[in-house]
Design an enzyme around this catalytic site. Sequence first.
Site, PDB file in Angstrom:
ATOM      1  NE  ARG A  46      -0.846 -40.748  20.856  1.00  0.00           N
ATOM      2  CZ  ARG A  46      -0.740 -41.338  21.849  1.00  0.00           C
ATOM      3  NH1 ARG A  46       0.246 -41.174  22.868  1.00  0.00           N
ATOM      4  NH2 ARG A  46      -1.515 -42.374  21.946  1.00  0.00           N
ATOM      5  CE1 TYR A  98       2.077 -14.695  16.221  1.00  0.00           C
ATOM      6  CE2 TYR A  98       1.632 -16.482  17.696  1.00  0.00           C
ATOM      7  CZ  TYR A  98       1.322 -16.060  16.655  1.00  0.00           C
ATOM      8  OH  TYR A  98       0.405 -16.563  15.530  1.00  0.00           O
ATOM      9  CG  ASP A 170       9.228 -17.550  20.589  1.00  0.00           C
ATOM     10  OD1 ASP A 170       9.892 -17.702  19.461  1.00  0.00           O
ATOM     11  OD2 ASP A 170       8.056 -17.486  20.465  1.00  0.00           O
ATOM     12  CE  LYS A 195       5.390 -17.716  12.146  1.00  0.00           C
ATOM     13  NZ  LYS A 195       5.358 -17.226  13.788  1.00  0.00           N
TER      14      LYS A 195
HETATM   15  C1  LIG Z   1       4.354 -17.388  14.808  1.00  0.00           C
HETATM   16  C2  LIG Z   1       4.776 -17.355  16.199  1.00  0.00           C
HETATM   17  C3  LIG Z   1       4.582 -18.077  17.111  1.00  0.00           C
HETATM   18  C4  LIG Z   1       3.662 -19.279  16.852  1.00  0.00           C
HETATM   19  O1  LIG Z   1       4.072 -20.091  15.971  1.00  0.00           O
HETATM   20  P1  LIG Z   1       2.790 -20.918  15.110  1.00  0.00           P
HETATM   21  O2  LIG Z   1       3.808 -21.952  14.378  1.00  0.00           O
HETATM   22  O3  LIG Z   1       2.160 -19.986  14.380  1.00  0.00           O
HETATM   23  O4  LIG Z   1       2.028 -21.845  15.989  1.00  0.00           O
HETATM   24  C5  LIG Z   1       5.156 -18.006  18.559  1.00  0.00           C
HETATM   25  N1  LIG Z   1       5.904 -17.250  18.392  1.00  0.00           N
HETATM   26  C6  LIG Z   1       6.686 -16.329  17.740  1.00  0.00           C
HETATM   27  C7  LIG Z   1       7.602 -15.113  18.048  1.00  0.00           C
HETATM   28  C8  LIG Z   1       5.962 -16.291  16.414  1.00  0.00           C
HETATM   29  O5  LIG Z   1       6.216 -15.457  15.430  1.00  0.00           O
END
Ligand SMILES: *Cc1c(COP(=O)(O)O)cnc(C)c1O
Length: 400
Positions: A46, A98, A170, A195
């Site tokens: 952890r 998002y 992000d 992603k």
């Molecule tokens: C999918 C996504 C998230 C969240 O990520 P997870 O891995 O699904 O928790 C945050 N920001 C953007 C732009 C996303 O497309």
Amino acid sequence: MRPDTEWVRFDSAPQDRFRPTAPPIYQTSTFRQPSAVEHGEFDYTRSGNPTRRLLEQQLARLERGARAMAFSSGMAAIAAALSLVKSGDEIWAGSDIYGGTYRLLTQIVSPQGIPVHFVDTTDLDEVARRLEKPPRLVLVETPTNPRLRITDIEALAALVHDRRGLLAVDNSLLSPYLQQPLELGADLVIHSATKFLCGHSDVTAGVVVARQERLADPIAYYQNAAGTGLAPFEAWLLLRGMKTLAIRMDRQQSNAQRLARFLFEDSRIRRVYYPGIADHPGRSIHRRQARGNGGVLCFETGSVDFSRRLVEATRLFDITVSFGGVASSISLPAFMSHASIPSEIRERRQLPEDLVRVSAGIEHPDDLIDDLRQALHIAETETPTGGERPCRQHAYSHGK
Ligand SMILES: *Cc1c(COP(=O)(O)O)cnc(C)c1O
């Protein structure tokens, strides 16, 4: 090293005497300590694990940050970044964001007494006007998911820093291969590594990269304290997936460009959103701050019914909520990934129900275009003329 090279060349096992080409997985929760009173380099997964550390070092290098922290999901990464904001401070978030981030901010963070404001950061005059009470943290996506709206990172960073705030970007939609927000002045970069970084739709992971150690320290502390760090096997899968990011992304964005052009030229499509299209708003800013347009695009057809039929008539596109994988996918964001945003607010933010999001994979572009062509034909022949029938929301609603 050029970007393509640095994604694949890194020392995968710096201290291993067998010199493996691929990194070992330290699938262990604890590490034996030298004695009862001395600490080894690692003690508990952890708090830290060699496989996760290797991933974090590679991510920090690729994003040009001082340090990176890997988490169990993109949302866990965002929660960790938001932990920098204490009571008495405010958070500003981009208005096109998002759905899960919107939910975290409005349902978890705001009820804890931290004011959250949504601002259109594509309009910096508006931001400057409203920045009187400076927020501690400003969180934006650029391009945004799903509308691909563009914010000038360098100019926004200057505005935010003037007021002693922090800018977090992000960067999930582009990856550091195409855009490096820290080099443009951002303080933190966040990723849903689920992603593009992963690219194979088989890992849920998130990342925060800090430009300075000063900001990395409290986030690493939070990672251990909250216990949301990424597990060793997931870290290993991510390291594996990232080696091919450069060629995946090259192919995905050239496919996206082909699809965007095809859709743009089709009279049944009302609007296409993709930074590679000539009249895309903010395109010149995007070209200045990014090396490419990415693999995600979206479009409006003018009819929810038509959009739904089109999505369901495709054969080569998976109907999935995610994006960035090697297999193409298609979705209706208003009913899927962004369903957690209330409909009135979705409307105000121009997130209409007929909006279709496409994530281009690495298939042959002609196959993808042939598939869209046949799906358009089916949608056209099966959609009753003049009939704007509401989509069956319950069939798709996800995540509440
Ligand atoms: C999918 C996504 C998230 C969240 O990520 P997870 O891995 O699904 O928790 C945050 N920001 C953007 C732009 C996303 O497309």
